[in-house]
Write an enzyme that holds these catalytic residues in place. Structure first.
Site, PDB file in Angstrom:
ATOM      1  N   LYS A   1      -4.208  92.204  64.606  1.00 25.93           N
ATOM      2  CA  LYS A   1      -5.075  93.276  64.114  1.00 25.93           C
ATOM      3  C   LYS A   1      -5.262  94.321  65.228  1.00 25.93           C
ATOM      4  CE  LYS A   1      -6.392  90.267  60.516  1.00 25.93           C
ATOM      5  NZ  LYS A   1      -5.414  89.179  60.665  1.00 25.93           N
TER       6      LYS A   1
ATOM      7  N   HIS B   1     -11.372  89.787  62.912  1.00 25.52           N
ATOM      8  CA  HIS B   1     -11.794  91.119  62.449  1.00 25.52           C
ATOM      9  C   HIS B   1     -12.918  91.703  63.299  1.00 25.52           C
ATOM     10  CE1 HIS B   1      -9.274  90.807  58.877  1.00 25.52           C
ATOM     11  NE2 HIS B   1      -9.583  89.517  58.945  1.00 25.52           N
TER      12      HIS B   1
ATOM     13  N   SER C   1     -14.026  88.576  56.799  1.00 25.63           N
ATOM     14  CA  SER C   1     -12.912  89.411  56.354  1.00 25.63           C
ATOM     15  C   SER C   1     -13.005  89.788  54.880  1.00 25.63           C
ATOM     16  CB  SER C   1     -11.594  88.689  56.614  1.00 25.63           C
ATOM     17  OG  SER C   1     -11.530  87.512  55.847  1.00 25.63           O
TER      18      SER C   1
HETATM   19  C1  LIG Z   1     -10.233  85.509  59.842  1.00 22.55           C
HETATM   20  C2  LIG Z   1      -8.763  85.325  59.999  1.00 22.55           C
HETATM   21  N1  LIG Z   1      -8.303  84.328  60.761  1.00 22.55           N
HETATM   22  C3  LIG Z   1      -6.988  84.110  60.917  1.00 22.55           C
HETATM   23  C4  LIG Z   1      -6.047  84.911  60.310  1.00 22.55           C
HETATM   24  C5  LIG Z   1      -4.592  84.640  60.483  1.00 22.55           C
HETATM   25  O1  LIG Z   1      -4.055  85.552  61.396  1.00 22.55           O
HETATM   26  P1  LIG Z   1      -2.569  86.077  61.337  1.00 22.55           P
HETATM   27  O2  LIG Z   1      -2.410  86.865  60.080  1.00 22.55           O
HETATM   28  O3  LIG Z   1      -2.500  86.952  62.533  1.00 22.55           O
HETATM   29  O4  LIG Z   1      -1.678  84.895  61.387  1.00 22.55           O
HETATM   30  C6  LIG Z   1      -6.463  85.974  59.528  1.00 22.55           C
HETATM   31  C7  LIG Z   1      -5.487  86.845  58.866  1.00 22.55           C
HETATM   32  O5  LIG Z   1      -5.717  87.783  58.207  1.00 22.55           O
HETATM   33  C8  LIG Z   1      -7.867  86.191  59.352  1.00 22.55           C
HETATM   34  O6  LIG Z   1      -8.323  87.182  58.584  1.00 22.55           O
END
Ligand SMILES: Cc1ncc(COP(=O)(O)O)c(C=O)c1O
Length: 434
Positions: free
Chosen positions: A268, A236, A208
């Site tokens: 997402k 992602h 990310s």
């Molecule tokens: C790689 C990754 N895992 C987990 C999450 C957490 O997800 P959420 O924002 O849907 O709680 C994110 C959030 O951006 C993320 O980028």
């Protein structure tokens, strides 16, 4: 210090003045963009943090009545606010309301819960799946629950905060390997794996921060050689990688059971919120009866489960969205590189960083772009290493080439100005002339 103060009945002449809890919050604010925002404000720049939107953010966002080019949200396939989703949400709300009312263990399930879980299990070709109300909670609660002090968690150096927090909570020994560097991972496995009972390797399907893809075939070889489990966070990569958006598994054409836990957020591509872990039946059942973020947290609102399920259906039905996203991402990468911008390790899949180095420069650049109607957020230390601060562009299937060129042309114009402002600031700061 606080305890002493209270027990002394308020006679504190020898104690430092009690500032209450305020000092704690002031210290924390140093980690935020507060000083950048304050300086930007002095220069007449608008604050791009916590803005309030007037409608769903798509390729453009409407903020306080002004339209912005939007690169700050992760609706990768442009499905959010799709009429079919709005309709299913309205129908579901009419029957089930908007809340599950309690944990699924206590208050029972709604058909939308299991239908969604089965759909993700099918998508990955595994036995079953568990859906949590938050993607962050899914990672924290799964790692925190499954592992303990005898175990080891080997995670990528740029793994998301939720994965690191889960590892910390578990009490397992935590080994962070150099970002996307399997040689470093292997060195650590060789050195430490033997001392632990269970072990897991944790990675993301598409990183990310850098927009690059792990060498998953090699990670699978390592996990087998060193008797580890493997968790892949597809936050992602779901909807982004592979010809039909099925993620990094499709990208590499892997066997589903080479990975023990396929994780993704639903916030997402899936246009809702929540997260899932898909894997074998025993694992999912164990999590459903024990993982605190599932057992002690409310079930996903049925309207959200219905929305995510519909988004998944649209993704699978319309692979042309995936193709468009991949096309526009590639266009972005090539255009940025032609303009001499530093896109780091990005491979041209939805997450596109423009690395500027200094955190202050990234902050100023973001606020300058916001003033020009371009909404893209900076990522600064500690989220990335000092010296690698960046603007992070999230691309969507609904972006046009003109959106990309307009934004990147503006970056090229504003970047030297942002650098000059920061240089001037640093110069004055060094000489105490603020
Ligand atoms: C790689 C990754 N895992 C987990 C999450 C957490 O997800 P959420 O924002 O849907 O709680 C994110 C959030 O951006 C993320 O980028």
């Amino acid at each position: 210090m606080m305890k002493k103060h209270h027990s002394s009945g308020g006679t504190t002449t020898s104690q430092p003045k009690d500032e209450g809890h305020g000092s704690m919050f002031r210290a924390r604010s140093k980690l935020s963009f507060a000083h950048l925002v304050e300086m930007g404000h002095k220069m007449g720049m608008e604050n791009p943090l916590f803005v309030c939107h007037d409608r769903a953010a798509k390729a453009t966002a409407m903020i306080n009545g002004k339209e912005y080019l939007n690169f700050s949200t992760y609706d990768y396939l442009g499905i959010n606010a799709h009429p079919e989703i709005t309709q299913i949400v309205a129908e579901t709300a009419r029957v089930f309301g908007t809340s599950s009312g309690a944990s699924r263990l206590v208050g029972g399930e709604r058909p939308q819960h299991r239908e969604l879980e089965k759909a993700f299990a099918r998508l990955y070709g595994v036995d079953d799946c568990i859906v949590y109300v938050s993607g962050h909670a899914a990672n924290v609660s799964t790692l925190g629950f499954l592992f303990n002090s005898r175990d080891a968690i080997f995670h990528d150096g740029l793994a998301h905060n939720s994965l690191v927090q889960g590892a910390r909570l578990s009490g397992a020994s935590r080994y962070s390997y150099i970002h996307n560097n399997c040689d470093d991972l292997e060195k650590k496995l060789k050195k430490y794996r033997r001392s632990h009972k269970h072990a897991i390797i944790v990675t993301e399907g598409l990183f990310s921060m850098d927009g690059n893809i792990p060498d998953l075939p090699r990670l699978i070889t390592l996990k087998k050689a060193y008797d580890c489990m493997l968790l892949v966070d597809e936050a992602h990569s779901l909807g982004v990688l592979g010809k039909t958006g099925r993620g990094v598994r499709e990208y590499y054409n892997l066997n589903a059971d080479d990975v023990d836990m396929w994780m993704s957020t639903l916030s997402k591509t899936m246009c809702g919120c929540g997260g899932f872990i898909a894997g074998n039946r025993e694992l999912v059942e164990y999590l459903k009866y024990g993982s605190p973020g599932f057992v002690f947290s409310v079930g996903m609102p049925p309207v959200v489960a219905a929305a995510c399920h519909k988004a998944l259906e649209i993704m699978l039905r319309e692979p042309e969205r995936v193709e468009r996203l991949q096309g526009i991402s590639k266009y972005f990468l090539e255009y940025a590189q032609r303009k001499g911008l530093d896109t780091g390790a990005a491979q041209g899949y939805a997450v596109l960083p423009v690395i500027v180095g200094d955190s202050m420069v990234a902050g100023f650049l973001s606020t300058a772009l916001f003033s020009r109607g371009i909404y893209v957020m900076p990522v600064t230390f500690p989220a990335v290493q000092e010296g690698t601060a960046r603007l992070r562009f999230f691309l969507s299937a609904v972006h046009e080439k003109e959106h990309v060129s307009r934004a990147l042309d503006a970056v090229v114009e504003e970047l030297p100005k942002a650098r000059a402002i920061v240089e001037q600031y640093n110069h004055e700061h060094r000489h105490g002339q603020r």
